[in-house]
Enzyme design. Structure first.
Site, PDB file in Angstrom:
ATOM      1  N   HIS A  82     -10.535 -39.720 -14.822  1.00  0.00           N
ATOM      2  CA  HIS A  82     -11.769 -40.493 -14.936  1.00  0.00           C
ATOM      3  C   HIS A  82     -11.757 -41.311 -16.215  1.00  0.00           C
ATOM      4  O   HIS A  82     -11.452 -40.792 -17.285  1.00  0.00           O
ATOM      5  CB  HIS A  82     -12.986 -39.557 -14.951  1.00  0.00           C
ATOM      6  CG  HIS A  82     -14.271 -40.301 -15.056  1.00  0.00           C
ATOM      7  ND1 HIS A  82     -14.910 -40.832 -13.953  1.00  0.00           N
ATOM      8  CD2 HIS A  82     -15.024 -40.649 -16.126  1.00  0.00           C
ATOM      9  CE1 HIS A  82     -15.994 -41.461 -14.346  1.00  0.00           C
ATOM     10  NE2 HIS A  82     -16.092 -41.369 -15.662  1.00  0.00           N
ATOM     11  N   ASP A 161     -27.511 -36.885  -9.899  1.00  0.00           N
ATOM     12  CA  ASP A 161     -26.993 -37.890 -10.833  1.00  0.00           C
ATOM     13  C   ASP A 161     -27.412 -39.296 -10.411  1.00  0.00           C
ATOM     14  O   ASP A 161     -27.773 -40.119 -11.255  1.00  0.00           O
ATOM     15  CB  ASP A 161     -25.472 -37.799 -10.949  1.00  0.00           C
ATOM     16  CG  ASP A 161     -24.951 -38.891 -11.874  1.00  0.00           C
ATOM     17  OD1 ASP A 161     -25.339 -38.880 -13.060  1.00  0.00           O
ATOM     18  OD2 ASP A 161     -24.212 -39.777 -11.423  1.00  0.00           O
ATOM     19  N   ARG A 168     -32.287 -43.480 -16.000  1.00  0.00           N
ATOM     20  CA  ARG A 168     -31.776 -43.708 -17.370  1.00  0.00           C
ATOM     21  C   ARG A 168     -31.564 -45.190 -17.639  1.00  0.00           C
ATOM     22  O   ARG A 168     -31.828 -45.692 -18.725  1.00  0.00           O
ATOM     23  CB  ARG A 168     -30.453 -42.941 -17.577  1.00  0.00           C
ATOM     24  CG  ARG A 168     -30.662 -41.446 -17.765  1.00  0.00           C
ATOM     25  CD  ARG A 168     -29.357 -40.692 -17.646  1.00  0.00           C
ATOM     26  NE  ARG A 168     -28.392 -41.091 -18.641  1.00  0.00           N
ATOM     27  CZ  ARG A 168     -27.066 -41.048 -18.479  1.00  0.00           C
ATOM     28  NH1 ARG A 168     -26.547 -40.598 -17.344  1.00  0.00           N
ATOM     29  NH2 ARG A 168     -26.259 -41.422 -19.431  1.00  0.00           N
ATOM     30  N   SER A 183     -23.582 -36.311 -16.453  1.00  0.00           N
ATOM     31  CA  SER A 183     -23.473 -37.279 -15.362  1.00  0.00           C
ATOM     32  C   SER A 183     -22.020 -37.361 -14.869  1.00  0.00           C
ATOM     33  O   SER A 183     -21.738 -37.234 -13.669  1.00  0.00           O
ATOM     34  CB  SER A 183     -23.948 -38.649 -15.872  1.00  0.00           C
ATOM     35  OG  SER A 183     -23.585 -39.670 -15.003  1.00  0.00           O
ATOM     36  N   LYS A 187     -20.120 -35.111 -11.352  1.00  0.00           N
ATOM     37  CA  LYS A 187     -19.410 -35.813 -10.269  1.00  0.00           C
ATOM     38  C   LYS A 187     -17.973 -35.328 -10.177  1.00  0.00           C
ATOM     39  O   LYS A 187     -17.457 -35.062  -9.090  1.00  0.00           O
ATOM     40  CB  LYS A 187     -19.433 -37.329 -10.509  1.00  0.00           C
ATOM     41  CG  LYS A 187     -20.797 -37.945 -10.243  1.00  0.00           C
ATOM     42  CD  LYS A 187     -20.803 -39.435 -10.452  1.00  0.00           C
ATOM     43  CE  LYS A 187     -20.729 -39.830 -11.890  1.00  0.00           C
ATOM     44  NZ  LYS A 187     -21.674 -40.767 -12.393  1.00  0.00           N
TER      45      LYS A 187
HETATM   46  N1  URA Z   1     -20.580 -43.123 -16.344  1.00  0.00           N
HETATM   47  C1  URA Z   1     -21.297 -42.226 -15.627  1.00  0.00           C
HETATM   48  O1  URA Z   1     -20.948 -41.905 -14.506  1.00  0.00           O
HETATM   49  N2  URA Z   1     -22.398 -41.707 -16.192  1.00  0.00           N
HETATM   50  C2  URA Z   1     -22.811 -42.026 -17.428  1.00  0.00           C
HETATM   51  O2  URA Z   1     -23.819 -41.514 -17.878  1.00  0.00           O
HETATM   52  C3  URA Z   1     -22.062 -42.954 -18.166  1.00  0.00           C
HETATM   53  C4  URA Z   1     -20.936 -43.483 -17.596  1.00  0.00           C
END
Ligand code: URA
Length: 433
Positions: A82, A161, A168, A183, A187
């Site tokens: 990621h 999320d 947010r 967040s 995932k």
């Molecule tokens: N990427 C995400 O998936 N979440 C965040 O809060 C910031 C970057």
């Protein structure tokens, strides 16, 4: 349990219990906690932070808010990567075929571009007919057969999320380390890979502006990943300048193919090989030196190019693009800007480049949800290069002369050419194992 009390506890730095965190996440996702209360709590987190234990429980509660993928049918250790988001970051398109060529398994769900940062799925969709939606069986089958599969992150994965991130975005609560950690990690954990490599970016084009901040975020994410029983590592990398030479969907795919064909080699190649080596180590393929050599061989032998072509074909795309780059879309108008004086490139401000590309239509905006797949910019030189007056610096691609002109003006201001070179900053700041 009252949401009012939880907001007050966080505001007063009193840690929440697991039950309170689950109440908050479940209540907001299910609709019993309204936006205004959740906004107040998110702002309290931004100002006061959360403990590591609270962040871990928040991540787990968000992971459990929806479906979790079961990758146990894959015939080996699965590894995910990621990136926290960047400009010109096409490393996934390089590391997936490299790792797969070395016997690793990359079963990956990716997202679309967010703001001025690009998304892997948009880049893949610039390949004619490439499909990013496969059902679970096909996703597993392709991973077993080819070693890599990249699809769009769909289904009912982490609905908490999705809802919290949207809020947010509207309430100036994005740049909070515990919120970013929960967040991203919710995932990643829901996506089910055994191992996770996090590429945490810092610099102009990243959420974290300094390597120190990025290090705090990376350590927290690795901690949470380990608490969840995953083999997790992080690499902290520089995002002050765009990664590689191209920014824009089809232009980036073109750069990837040229790199896999061995026609170009730059800092993007080195970063991709370093990330691949980390992923292979996580997959149990050997120590880091051996894995780096394996990755290098996969790249230089053409095996990774062959894997990339196999992945495109398996996902319905036109695999002939790896031989014929003109099959990729390219916007009709192009404009090249040259150096106005002799000197060294000391800066290419990545956020400004990202915004210029957004203006060209290479990403989505509130006004325009459609992408011009062929738009963007290609740099002919990198930070540290000496450029004589008149030397081409970059070429912009867009739909009209006017759009290209606006982008050129913006990118001109993003590129600094000075008499003396700047101190070179390494691509990788730190590795957290
Ligand atoms: N990427 C995400 O998936 N979440 C965040 O809060 C910031 C970057």
């Amino acid at each position: 349990m009252q949401m009012y009390d939880l907001i007050q506890k966080t505001r007063r730095l009193e840690p929440l219990t697991i039950e309170e965190i689950r109440f908050l996440v479940g209540g907001y996702t299910g609709g019993s906690i309204p936006d205004y209360m959740m906004s107040a709590w998110l702002m309290a987190v931004c100002c006061q932070g959360l403990t590591v234990e609270e962040t871990t429980e928040l991540t787990f509660a968000m992971r459990d808010s929806g479906q979790c993928l079961d990758l146990s049918a894959v015939n080996g250790v699965t590894v995910d990567k990621h990136s926290t988001g960047g400009i010109g970051d096409k490393t996934t398109l390089l590391v997936a075929p490299i790792v797969a060529s070395c016997g690793g398994y990359v079963a990956k769900m990716s997202g679309r571009g967010l703001g001025f940062t690009g998304g892997t799925i948009d880049k893949l969709e610039s390949i004619p007919d490439f499909s990013v939606t496969l059902d679970r069986e096909d996703f597993i089958r392709q991973t077993n057969q080819i070693g890599c599969c990249i699809i769009y992150q769909s289904g009912n994965l982490t609905p908490a999320d999705k809802k919290i991130y949207a809020l947010r975005n509207l309430t100036a609560t994005v740049d909070s380390i515990p919120l970013i950690c929960s967040s991203i990690m919710s995932k990643k954990l829901a996506m089910g890979a055994d191992g996770i490599l996090l590429d945490v970016k810092y610099g102009y084009g990243a959420f974290m502006k300094t390597p120190e901040e990025a290090s705090v975020l990376a350590n927290l994410m690795v901690d949470v990943g380990k608490q969840a029983g995953r083999n997790c590592r992080a690499v902290i990398t520089n995002m002050n300048a765009p990664l590689g030479s191209a920014v824009g969907n089809a232009l980036e795919v073109k750069e990837v193919i040229q790199m896999l064909r061995g026609e170009i080699r730059n800092h993007l190649t080195e970063l991709s090989l370093a990330l691949s080596a980390q992923m292979l180590t996580i997959s149990g393929k050997g120590d880091i030196i051996t894995c780096r050599q394996m990755a290098e061989k996969a790249l230089t032998s053409g095996m990774a190019l062959e894997k990339f072509a196999q992945m495109i074909e398996a996902q319905g795309g036109n695999a002939k693009v790896v031989e014929n780059l003109s099959l990729l879309p390219e916007s009709p108008v192009s404009r090249t800007i040259s150096a106005r004086s002799d000197g060294f490139i000391t800066e290419i401000h990545s956020e400004e480049v990202g915004l210029a590309c957004l203006g060209l239509g290479a990403g989505r905006t509130a006004d325009n949800p459609n992408i011009d797949m062929g738009a963007g910019v290609v740099f002919h030189h990198f930070v540290g290069d000496y450029v004589p007056k008149g030397e081409p610096l970059f070429t912009v691609y867009g739909q009209t002369e006017a759009l290209c002109q606006i982008a050129c003006n913006r990118i001109m201001k993003a590129v600094r050419v000075k008499e003396a070179p700047a101190v070179a900053i390494p691509m990788i700041y730190q590795i957290i194992e």
